[in-house]
Write an enzyme that holds these catalytic residues in place. Structure first.
Site, PDB file in Angstrom:
ATOM      1  N   ASP A 206      -1.157   3.350   9.122  1.00 14.98           N
ATOM      2  CA  ASP A 206      -1.180   4.703   9.017  1.00 14.98           C
ATOM      3  C   ASP A 206      -0.525   4.961   7.577  1.00 14.98           C
ATOM      4  O   ASP A 206       0.398   3.904   7.312  1.00 14.98           O
ATOM      5  CB  ASP A 206      -0.039   5.299  10.244  1.00 14.98           C
TER       6      ASP A 206
ATOM      7  N   GLU B 126      -5.140   4.039   5.589  1.00 15.16           N
ATOM      8  CA  GLU B 126      -5.240   5.381   5.097  1.00 15.16           C
ATOM      9  C   GLU B 126      -4.638   5.113   3.630  1.00 15.16           C
ATOM     10  O   GLU B 126      -3.555   4.739   3.330  1.00 15.16           O
ATOM     11  CB  GLU B 126      -4.347   6.376   5.573  1.00 15.16           C
TER      12      GLU B 126
END
Ligand code: CA
Length: 662
Positions: free
Chosen positions: A348, A377
């Protein structure tokens, strides 16, 4: 008293009080790195060794409890300072079944208790660590559990699922709604008698199950699970412990561990790899987090004015560039692989981390098994004090290859911008042809592309196609159907399905790693809500009645997956091979993309493949060289062919065609 004796007495008293002469540090940057690997608890039936790292602590104590929650400590011990900023205590006897916390004194003040950051088992709500025999958490057959084979990451088809979404709706037929065990229950059926649960996943044909955060997170009160509260779980509390809300008994520490292992083992037996979503970039709370209660100020970044920096958008951001934070992340990832047999990680807000840390994670996992995947990400949710040149940003991806990044370029090109709700992409509005092509070549360099026209990036950031995740939507923001509805509120359900199918055809015929959000294969929605991180089940749950209603959509997704798996021409990874063997048609009309793949170098049974995306609201007629078989046409897929076509072909509005020559 002679001075020598006085010194000895003072030393003895100081040792008894646990305040020996510890080094003084000007700042956290001066803290020594602990190079051992025994932090936390080392348990045997004969004795338990407790060890923590907290260089600037003046005293550290260990509290032992009979209960995971409530009650008073039955014993409190002063821990003794050791090398490289550590503190240790050994307790003899069998402590199995007991609980513990640490507590540090710093600047003359006792901080709140913490289970520490290395704890692997916790009591309900994760406030106390549990002493258990980890070997006793292995389900039967665990020693024979193996990772399903994977040749290249481009062979993966990732299915992103939240434990609760998947089985909590009554139509799932699950005996364990919202639990780990629900994901490994076979034989469940929808009210129409159609397969749900793991049998549905097998039927669909995906290869990797990506589970939303399943480490212990803070936003769900595990003592009140009957209230059916919901959270995605991006609020870490204990990184190396399992979330209690997904277990059938959050009070018994071994149960949640065993049940998660059972789930993973049964997914493996069914041929799926398991990817875990990890959120090392921030913690649920800052000041009072377990990281901060252990070593105040060390594990986080701060602004120049001393305030907490906030690249996560959640109030704090961790400092992976500090040696012990980096070490913690690397060791934690390896722990999940070794103890839980996890096969991959989704990081994340990976761009909060520095690239050196991500490379260190990759190196550690390579030592275990180089096929363990890592993607993340390549962005943050706010500014970070760490310079962009050091961070694992998408635009720096070549510097941390082969770790993959999500392509927000193909995502927003397909379905429209993630912020501007009513702005559409290629399938629902005009334009975005160049960005779609960029997605087709997996964000690698291609001589026919004009990078200046790409929706977000202006560089070909992927070194190879295995370094990019292609998707139309994920748990974040609107799901695909909701986004299409927002862009085209006048569209009929038939029209929306055409757009949906075209969107995923682009994902599955592009080079890279395809990724879908659970339930989209049966046209799920999220009731138009974007950020559903704490929305109720009525918004987030997958309604399995959709499987009958949208049987045609499900069949199409199955077809897309089967086509990709059967044809290596869609799964090339090498950038040069892609550049040499994909040729875009010159002069394609507006809102269309056409290309040909030479299937021979990848060993495909289709020697030539012609792919046509018609994002326009009018049919597209184009000339063909010779005779072609249709594998995908007007919302239907049949790998044996839907008939042949020669001379020219008319591709209906908002649809895709895949043609091949043997
Ligand atoms: Ca929890």
């Amino acid at each position: 008293m002679k001075p020598k004796h006085l010194t000895l007495l003072i030393t003895l008293m100081a040792a008894l009080l646990g305040c020996t002469d510890r080094p003084k540090y000007g700042s956290v940057d001066e803290y020594p790195e602990y190079t051992g690997n025994d932090l936390g608890l080392t348990y045997t039936p004969e004795k338990s060794l407790f060890k923590v790292w907290s260089p600037a602590a003046e005293q550290v104590r260990l509290n032992l409890y009979n209960e995971g929650l409530g009650g008073e400590a039955f014993e409190t011990l002063a821990m003794q300072p050791g090398e490289q900023g550590t503190w240790a205590a050994t307790v003899s006897g069998d402590l199995n079944g007991k609980f513990y916390t640490f507590q540090i004194m710093q600047d003359g003040r006792w901080l709140d208790e913490t289970p520490g950051i290395w704890t692997k088992a916790v009591g309900v709500n994760g406030d106390r660590a549990a002493i258990i025999d980890m070997a006793a958490t292995d389900p039967e057959g665990w020693e024979n559990d193996t990772r399903p084979p994977m040749r290249s990451f481009t062979d993966a088809v990732i299915y992103e699922v939240h434990m609760r979404d998947f089985t909590v709706h009554p139509s799932s037929g699950s005996s364990y709604p919202g639990k780990f065990l629900g994901l490994c229950e076979s034989g469940t059926l929808s009210p129409d008698g159609l397969k749900t649960g793991i049998d549905h996943l097998k039927e669909l044909g995906v290869t990797h199950i990506q589970i939303l955060p399943s480490y212990d997170y803070g936003s769900i009160d595990e003592t009140r699970l009957d209230e059916n509260r919901y959270n995605w779980g991006y609020d870490p509390k204990n990184y190396n412990a399992v979330e209690g809300g997904y277990s059938t008994d959050p009070y018994t520490p071994a149960t949640r561990i065993r049940e998660m292992k059972e789930m993973i083992m049964c997914l493996h037996e069914a041929g799926f790899r398991v990817i875990m979503d990890v959120v090392y970039n921030h913690t649920y709370v800052g000041e009072e987090s377990h990281l901060n209660l252990m070593v105040p100020g060390y594990f986080y970044r701060f602004n120049e004015d001393g305030s907490w920096s906030n690249a996560s958008g959640c109030g704090n951001e961790t400092a992976s560039e500090r040696p012990m934070m980096r070490r913690f992340i690397v060791e934690s990832a390896a722990y999940w692989v070794n103890e839980f047999h996890i096969d991959g990680f989704r990081f994340d807000l990976m761009a909060i981390h520095d690239m050196e840390t991500m490379r260190a994670v990759r190196a550690a996992l390579d030592e275990i098994d180089p096929t363990i995947s890592i993607h993340g990400e390549g962005w943050a949710a706010g500014d970070s004090p760490l310079p962009a040149a050091q961070r694992a940003l998408k635009e720096n991806a070549r510097q941390f290859a082969p770790i993959a990044v999500f392509s927000d370029d193909i995502r927003d090109a397909i379905r429209g911008n993630w912020v501007e709700g009513d702005k559409g992409g290629f399938v629902a509005a005009n334009g975005f042809e160049e960005s779609v092509k960029f997605g087709v070549v997996g964000a690698t360099a291609h001589p026919q592309l004009d990078l200046g026209k790409i929706v977000h990036s202006k560089t070909a950031y992927a070194q190879c196609a295995a370094q990019v995740i292609n998707y139309a939507s994920c748990h974040d923001d609107p799901c695909l159907l909701d986004k299409l509805k927002a862009v085209r509120p006048e569209a009929s359900i038939e029209g929306l399905i055409r757009m949906d199918k075209l969107a995923q055809t682009i994902v599955f015929t592009s080079q890279g790693v395809p990724f879908i959000f659970a339930g989209e294969e049966i046209l799920r929605d999220k009731k138009g809500v974007h950020n559903t991180y704490q929305s109720p089940d009525s918004v987030n749950a997958i309604d399995w009645n959709n499987k009958r209603t949208y049987a045609d959509v499900f069949a199409y997704y199955q077809g897309l997956i089967a086509m990709r798996k059967a044809h290596p021409a869609f799964r090339m990874s090498d950038a040069r091979m892609i550049a040499d063997n994909i040729r875009f048609a010159d002069g394609a009309p507006a809102n269309t993309v056409m290309f040909t793949i030479n299937g021979k170098p990848s060993g495909d049974t289709w020697s030539e493949i012609r792919v046509i995306y018609n994002g326009d609201s009018r049919p597209l007629t184009t000339r063909l060289n010779g005779s072609w078989e249709k594998a995908c046409f007007d919302g239907r897929i049949d790998l044996d062919g839907l008939g042949s076509v020669s001379g020219e072909i008319t591709v209906p509005a908002t649809s895709a065609a895949v043609l091949f020559k043997k």
